[in-house]
Design an enzyme around this catalytic site. Structure first.
Site, mmCIF file in Angstrom:
data_model
loop_
_atom_site.group_PDB
_atom_site.id
_atom_site.type_symbol
_atom_site.label_atom_id
_atom_site.label_comp_id
_atom_site.label_asym_id
_atom_site.label_seq_id
_atom_site.Cartn_x
_atom_site.Cartn_y
_atom_site.Cartn_z
ATOM 1 N N CYS A 83 -23.181 -46.567 24.598
ATOM 2 C CA CYS A 83 -23.849 -45.560 25.140
ATOM 3 C C CYS A 83 -23.197 -45.286 26.577
ATOM 4 O O CYS A 83 -23.522 -44.179 27.512
ATOM 5 C CB CYS A 83 -25.010 -45.609 25.141
ATOM 6 S SG CYS A 83 -25.842 -45.581 23.494
ATOM 7 N N HIS A 347 -27.523 -36.392 23.717
ATOM 8 C CA HIS A 347 -26.814 -37.758 24.088
ATOM 9 C C HIS A 347 -25.502 -37.854 23.180
ATOM 10 O O HIS A 347 -25.588 -38.627 22.250
ATOM 11 C CB HIS A 347 -27.791 -38.838 24.043
ATOM 12 C CG HIS A 347 -27.440 -40.228 24.009
ATOM 13 N ND1 HIS A 347 -26.360 -40.708 24.889
ATOM 14 C CD2 HIS A 347 -27.426 -41.562 23.606
ATOM 15 C CE1 HIS A 347 -26.128 -41.790 25.137
ATOM 16 N NE2 HIS A 347 -27.033 -42.288 24.175
#
Length: 398
Positions: A83, A347
């Site tokens: 991430c 995201h």
């Protein structure tokens, strides 16, 4: 590295639910990269290197994406750091420029994802081979392993520990979600623009107690980009009006502190974030007291609270009260995630860190529209990935 590096152009697509449109990753990357170049006022032909971040596409997908911008033969680097991928690509671009190697570099990040919960590498069928097996092993030893999405599970267990240790409440956790959903209502690039009360967030479907769906970042499609340039390039091309300095930046990975305590609070990255923040403050000569606006990695509401503590907004255990008191929204000491954050903006893994940078550049230029933080001069971005990597970036507008 003694040279300065500036972001002179940013761009992003609207973040969307996966499979919303029949749109390929290279189309999104081409849009974001094109917007960043147009914002910088420079053609792709002046770009000397391109680090490209993504997690879910095949090798050399970076080249396929960049070829939408031009076929100039420049080096393209494919970056995958979970991430934290987007911020990793930005850090590579800064290093190329600050070292004196290049004058103009494009950092690009994108992701085309599938619907459903993100497995975090733990559901591959071979747990022992997972790159985050050590992290989930710590969680399993302390809390067991349940049949809920593993990333929500490990962060949910970190939330339970925080509640047990410091008295943090479910309402304080929900307040993070309410704040970020409220902020996203003013962001046309956000995946969601719905506003929810704390009560509605608490009443939403539980993903892993105490986290409800409206406190968890979704899977997303999208892309973002930033053009990074040297001081000489900015001066020679008269770009000072749009330039934002990368005043300090640091990346850290897990140390023994991440695992020694057996706590999910540590294994999801608070020690990494604390170390990266300390290094970025030292490199820039700035401190949290100088920061006006923050884009941080609220993959789950609890991680926003943990990051307040890691960045120095408050002491350990005081983050729940900080958000409850309104210190991290408009009119408070800092505005955290004016974009809506990961929870509401979305995201798409490879794009997240670069979208944070884009929001901060708009804020520091004073062009963020209805979500503008008045007088913002210093911004901080925090991007983290399990496995692990934490990147903290300080941006400054002269």
């Amino acid at each position: 590295m003694t040279g300065k590096a500036y972001i002179i152009g940013v761009g992003m697509t609207k973040f969307e639910k996966p499979e919303t449109r029949d749109r390929q990753y290279w189309d999104m990357a081409g849009e974001a990269g094109g917007k960043a170049l147009a914002d910088a006022g420079v053609p792709y032909s002046v770009v000397e290197q391109v680090p490209v971040g993504y997690c879910h596409q095949a090798s050399t997908a970076g080249q396929r994406a960049v070829y939408e911008l031009g076929l100039t033969g420049v080096p393209v680097y494919n970056v995958n750091n979970n991430c934290a991928t987007g911020a990793t690509a930005l850090m590579m671009a800064r290093q190329f420029v600050a070292s004196g190697l290049n004058d103009c570099v494009l950092a690009l990040g994108f992701e085309k994802m599938k619907r459903g919960a993100l497995g975090g590498g733990a559901d591959s069928g071979d747990f022992a081979a997972s790159p985050v097996a050590r992290h989930y092993g710590v969680m399993a030893a302390a809390h067991g392993f349940e049949m809920t999405p593993p990333t929500a599970q490990i962060f949910g267990n970190a939330a339970r520990e925080h509640m047990d240790r410091y008295g943090t409440t479910e309402r304080q956790l929900a307040a993070v979600g309410a704040k970020n959903h409220r902020h996203s209502a003013d962001n046309p690039n956000a995946q969601f623009q719905d506003v929810y009360t704390v009560e509605e967030i608490l009443a939403a479907r539980t993903v892993h107690r105490p986290l409800t769906k409206l406190q968890c970042s979704p899977t997303s499609d999208g892309a973002a980009a930033a053009v990074v340039a040297s001081e000489r390039f900015v001066r020679d091309r008269g770009l000072a009006d749009r330039a934002v300095e990368i005043a300090g930046q640091a990346m850290t990975t897990d140390t023994a502190d991440s695992f020694a305590s057996g706590s999910c609070i540590d294994v999801v990255g608070r020690p990494m974030s604390r170390a990266a923040a300390r290094q970025a403050y030292e490199a820039s000569g700035l401190g949290i007291e100088d920061v006006d606006v923050i884009e941080l990695h609220d993959c789950f509401s609890v991680n926003e609270l943990l990051t307040y503590e890691a960045l120095g907004l408050c002491a350990e255990g005081e983050s729940g009260k900080l958000v409850e008191d309104g210190a991290t929204t408009h009119g408070g000491r800092w505005v955290v995630n004016p974009s809506g954050g990961l929870i509401s903006k979305g995201h798409p893994l490879g794009a997240t860190g670069l979208a944070q940078a884009a929001e901060l550049v708009w804020q520091l230029r004073g062009t963020a529209g209805p979500r503008q933080v008045p007088g913002a001069r210093v911004g901080l971005a925090h991007n983290i990935g399990l496995g692990g990597a934490a990147v903290v970036t300080l941006l400054r507008r002269g």
